[in-house]
Scaffold this active site. Sequence first.
Site, PDB file in Angstrom:
ATOM      1  CE  LYS A 192      -5.012  -0.296  -1.309  1.00  0.00           C
ATOM      2  NZ  LYS A 192      -4.928  -0.130   0.168  1.00  0.00           N
ATOM      3  N   GLY A 244       4.981  -3.889  -0.471  1.00  0.00           N
ATOM      4  CA  GLY A 244       4.173  -4.689   0.437  1.00  0.00           C
ATOM      5  C   GLY A 244       4.662  -6.121   0.457  1.00  0.00           C
ATOM      6  CB  SER A 245       3.034  -9.222   1.539  1.00  0.00           C
ATOM      7  OG  SER A 245       1.889  -9.198   0.729  1.00  0.00           O
ATOM      8  CB  THR A 246       6.901 -11.788  -1.241  1.00  0.00           C
ATOM      9  OG1 THR A 246       8.030 -11.037  -0.762  1.00  0.00           O
ATOM     10  CG2 THR A 246       7.335 -12.617  -2.426  1.00  0.00           C
ATOM     11  N   GLY A 249       2.644  -8.968  -4.114  1.00  0.00           N
ATOM     12  CA  GLY A 249       3.483  -8.593  -5.259  1.00  0.00           C
ATOM     13  C   GLY A 249       3.348  -9.605  -6.385  1.00  0.00           C
ATOM     14  CD  GLU A 266      10.732  -2.148  -0.623  1.00  0.00           C
ATOM     15  OE1 GLU A 266      10.837  -3.294  -0.119  1.00  0.00           O
ATOM     16  OE2 GLU A 266      10.431  -1.148   0.019  1.00  0.00           O
TER      17      GLU A 266
HETATM   18  P1  NAI Z   1      -0.099  -6.450   1.917  1.00  0.00           P
HETATM   19  O1  NAI Z   1       0.911  -6.758   0.914  1.00  0.00           O
HETATM   20  O2  NAI Z   1      -1.393  -7.204   1.893  1.00  0.00           O
HETATM   21  O3  NAI Z   1      -0.505  -4.899   1.840  1.00  0.00           O
HETATM   22  C1  NAI Z   1       0.230  -3.894   1.192  1.00  0.00           C
HETATM   23  C2  NAI Z   1      -0.712  -3.024   0.383  1.00  0.00           C
HETATM   24  O4  NAI Z   1      -1.265  -3.777  -0.686  1.00  0.00           O
HETATM   25  C3  NAI Z   1      -1.904  -2.475   1.147  1.00  0.00           C
HETATM   26  O5  NAI Z   1      -2.156  -1.161   0.708  1.00  0.00           O
HETATM   27  C4  NAI Z   1      -3.028  -3.399   0.724  1.00  0.00           C
HETATM   28  O6  NAI Z   1      -4.303  -2.818   0.817  1.00  0.00           O
HETATM   29  C5  NAI Z   1      -2.682  -3.665  -0.708  1.00  0.00           C
HETATM   30  N1  NAI Z   1      -3.217  -4.911  -1.279  1.00  0.00           N
HETATM   31  C6  NAI Z   1      -3.539  -6.066  -0.650  1.00  0.00           C
HETATM   32  N2  NAI Z   1      -3.975  -6.977  -1.534  1.00  0.00           N
HETATM   33  C7  NAI Z   1      -3.908  -6.401  -2.754  1.00  0.00           C
HETATM   34  C8  NAI Z   1      -4.211  -6.846  -4.079  1.00  0.00           C
HETATM   35  N3  NAI Z   1      -4.645  -8.073  -4.323  1.00  0.00           N
HETATM   36  N4  NAI Z   1      -4.017  -5.994  -5.100  1.00  0.00           N
HETATM   37  C9  NAI Z   1      -3.548  -4.756  -4.874  1.00  0.00           C
HETATM   38  N5  NAI Z   1      -3.269  -4.274  -3.659  1.00  0.00           N
HETATM   39  C10 NAI Z   1      -3.440  -5.091  -2.603  1.00  0.00           C
HETATM   40  O7  NAI Z   1       0.559  -6.567   3.325  1.00  0.00           O
HETATM   41  P2  NAI Z   1      -0.180  -6.794   4.743  1.00  0.00           P
HETATM   42  O8  NAI Z   1      -1.259  -7.814   4.616  1.00  0.00           O
HETATM   43  O9  NAI Z   1      -0.551  -5.485   5.266  1.00  0.00           O
HETATM   44  O10 NAI Z   1       1.007  -7.414   5.587  1.00  0.00           O
HETATM   45  C11 NAI Z   1       1.285  -8.792   5.499  1.00  0.00           C
HETATM   46  C12 NAI Z   1       2.761  -9.058   5.529  1.00  0.00           C
HETATM   47  O11 NAI Z   1       3.368  -8.433   4.408  1.00  0.00           O
HETATM   48  C13 NAI Z   1       3.520  -8.486   6.708  1.00  0.00           C
HETATM   49  O12 NAI Z   1       3.465  -9.324   7.796  1.00  0.00           O
HETATM   50  C14 NAI Z   1       4.897  -8.361   6.156  1.00  0.00           C
HETATM   51  O13 NAI Z   1       5.551  -9.586   6.256  1.00  0.00           O
HETATM   52  C15 NAI Z   1       4.679  -8.039   4.714  1.00  0.00           C
HETATM   53  N6  NAI Z   1       4.811  -6.607   4.426  1.00  0.00           N
HETATM   54  C16 NAI Z   1       5.961  -6.166   3.859  1.00  0.00           C
HETATM   55  C17 NAI Z   1       6.140  -4.831   3.626  1.00  0.00           C
HETATM   56  C18 NAI Z   1       7.359  -4.311   3.018  1.00  0.00           C
HETATM   57  O14 NAI Z   1       7.657  -3.134   3.156  1.00  0.00           O
HETATM   58  N7  NAI Z   1       8.124  -5.100   2.306  1.00  0.00           N
HETATM   59  C19 NAI Z   1       5.150  -3.839   4.015  1.00  0.00           C
HETATM   60  C20 NAI Z   1       3.941  -4.414   4.561  1.00  0.00           C
HETATM   61  C21 NAI Z   1       3.827  -5.742   4.765  1.00  0.00           C
END
Ligand code: NAI
Length: 792
Positions: A192, A244-246, A249, A266
């Site tokens: 996804k 993605g976000s902690t 995670g 990660e």
């Molecule tokens: P997020 O962690 O919500 O999104 C990452 C992925 O997870 C997306 O594909 C999203 O659709 C999916 N996702 C969201 N909720 C989920 C759930 N409950 N179960 C499974 N998948 C889910 O990150 P977001 O909201 O886009 O960004 C928020 C903050 O996260 C950013 O401001 C940044 O601080 C951090 N972030 C860190 C990243 C990294 O590479 N370490 C990458 C993206 C965001």
Amino acid sequence: MKISEIFENMTYGPAPENASEAYKFLDKFEKKFPLFINGEWQKSDSEVFIKTFNPSDNSELSEISSGSPKDVDDAVKAAKNALEAWVNLGGIGRAKYLYAIARQIQKHSRLFAVLESLDNGKPVRETRDIDIPLVARHFYHHAGWASLMETELPDYQEVGVIGQIIPWNFPMLMLSWKIAPALAMGNTVVLKPAEFTSLTALLFADICKNVGLPNGVINIVTGDGKTGAEIVNHPGVDKIAFTGSTEVGKIIRKSIAGSGKKLSLELGGKSPFIVFEDADLDSVVEGIVDAIWFNQGQVCCASSRLLVQESVAEKLYSKIKKRMEKLRMGNSLDKCIDIGAVVDQTQWNTIDGYVKKGIEEGNQIWQPTWECPKGGQFYPPTLFTDVPAASIIAQEEIFGPVLVAMTFRHHKEAVNLANNTRYGLAASIWTENINLALDIAPQIKAGTVWINSSNVFDAASGFGGYRESGFGREGGKEGLFEYVKPKIEKEFPENAPKVKISKTKTAFNPSGIDKTAKHYIGGKQVRPDSGYSINITNPWGDYIGEMPEGTRKDIRNAVEAAAGSTSWGSMTGHARAQVLYFIAENLSSRAKEFAEKIALMTGQTLNDAEKEVEVSIQRIFAYAAYADKYDGQVHSTTSKNVTLAMPEALGVLGIVCPDENPLLGFLSLLLPALAMGNNVVIVPSEKHPFSATDFYQILETSDVPAGAVNIITGKKDELASEMAKHFNIDGLWYFGSKEGSEKVEALATESMKRTWVNYGKHRNWLDSKHGFGEIFLRNATQIKNIWIPYGA
Ligand code: NAI
Ligand code: MG
């Protein structure tokens, strides 16, 4: 105009990249994308669509489907159906497809770069020169691993169906980091992409179709977090790989706790960029541009904390400001810009919220005098100086073009500041003194350390976090282990191997045993804090002694002793080996006594008990041998670096032993942990604790430093829960029930510690294929990748 004036006033005209091919691709799908399931474009049964925008001008690009539970189910089933044939194709067969994908990506690289840049807002210069070439490289590199799997990993097999969830900051690069190793190792995937940036994943699906990849091997299901959660919780998925976000995670880890699904995470970071006074400050400034203004700072390993030695701080700040003044911001398709738009309005608001907090906190802010372009999600590069370490902007991941600077005076302070974070993804060290750089690198708690460089990546090197930045590695040989499992696991029985009880009752010899065992903490025997003891009986129900009932307080004391003791971890492997050989010798000379104790507790024949002691001694010898032999690699990356992959001890490792084989089970877990330099808090067999509680005498006579081994007896599941919650335990191994395993995984979420549990399955500890080997060492270590300029 004079030439010198032209140099001063030189301005750039716009140099827009042509986007017509990208729009043609969107038009081919009438700007409304279906899902890619089982090798076909399939309409989502939700009929709900999510709009996706170009953040440079807020124009709508397309609509993508919001994958429903049924869509996810279809995709998982397709992946499951495809699995057997994909595995049977063999490594070389799979490699052909991976090469074909890599070539297709190269052939369509301009289209990928433009589409990525449109959808995400990142400069096309970056997608063209960095993202997409690295994507192709990742597929090439892992095509190679596919062909080598049978030779290099003969004891491993595929995990199965992999659910992969990726973020929006490097959409294609993260896709390749996830898909390439998974496919190489014989898995099939349901991926996804992030809802802001799904278009290149859909273009990738189109390419997979053209390559003739067997149906169902790759399935792309678009959607938001709800679709992601469906993938995570689908019972047909065998592993989740998430970036993605902690916060998310942690949600994922909690929801799959105990399911037996493999997991790699990660997550975020707050990485330090450490500048010592002898650094080449002009290089440092360019390093900072790469570290925090690359991809608008939306990089998990962005060096968002600048730690600079006080003596050069002012000089460096003024150089940085001068450079910031010259950064060019604009439409992502303009080939002459340095900084594009952030991904979305919501992310812009998050960044701005942090910056406002930083100002409220009273920190010094500086932004360039030029104005951001209008009409898109543009956020100015921002520098905060002299920020206190505890400030919100110094602690929280901002994920934007915001650099937070603070100063240090001496080296130790630099290390303390660098490690003053709950994260541990990366660090960048700048000095012209190689001794200093290589002295600091091992002291930083982070998965990647760049020396005089920043944000360098390659498929041949691992990447991943320490602490709350997650666990697991992507890239390099170390990354392959996320997508395989030992073949031997199939043999592990659900029930404990039957213990052969002696026909004649073991003679009870009260004078021969210490009937009241104690805890062993910080090199001393300690009475339990609770003041309670638990009676221990033999299989015939006779009382044979008692063990202390450990509590949270005992665990806390043991962790304190372990965390405070540095001598074991700082010894060389050679020196640790000497101590471990000494342990083996000392156990040897008391073999009879230990065998009698095992027979007394378990009711086994003395013969069987003697066998257990004998195998235990062999095992100690073998791990003593490994202490200076389980070493790292030097990766062959594409940059002018040597990239070291160093296995480092986790730190404080908690271990909960199985009930069976009271001595061998205990030593099979303790020894690999010790050999790798961990300090250990260990809970022995709950049923038969005395082999472990007697063992302190052997540890003492063998010169094991105080605090390296701490033994706490009691109810294993209660103690395991306390350890899982404890923030100063870095890793936890649990060998007990299925329910206990679930509890450990769930409770370890908050502190993000690594766990290794048995899900209630048993090992035959006497069999070295079950009870010994590299997998124990791998779980006792984490890889740090250190990039050192070399031959440049
Ligand atoms: P997020 O962690 O919500 O999104 C990452 C992925 O997870 C997306 O594909 C999203 O659709 C999916 N996702 C969201 N909720 C989920 C759930 N409950 N179960 C499974 N998948 C889910 O990150 P977001 O909201 O886009 O960004 C928020 C903050 O996260 C950013 O401001 C940044 O601080 C951090 N972030 C860190 C990243 C990294 O590479 N370490 C990458 C993206 C965001
Ligand atoms: Mg977008």
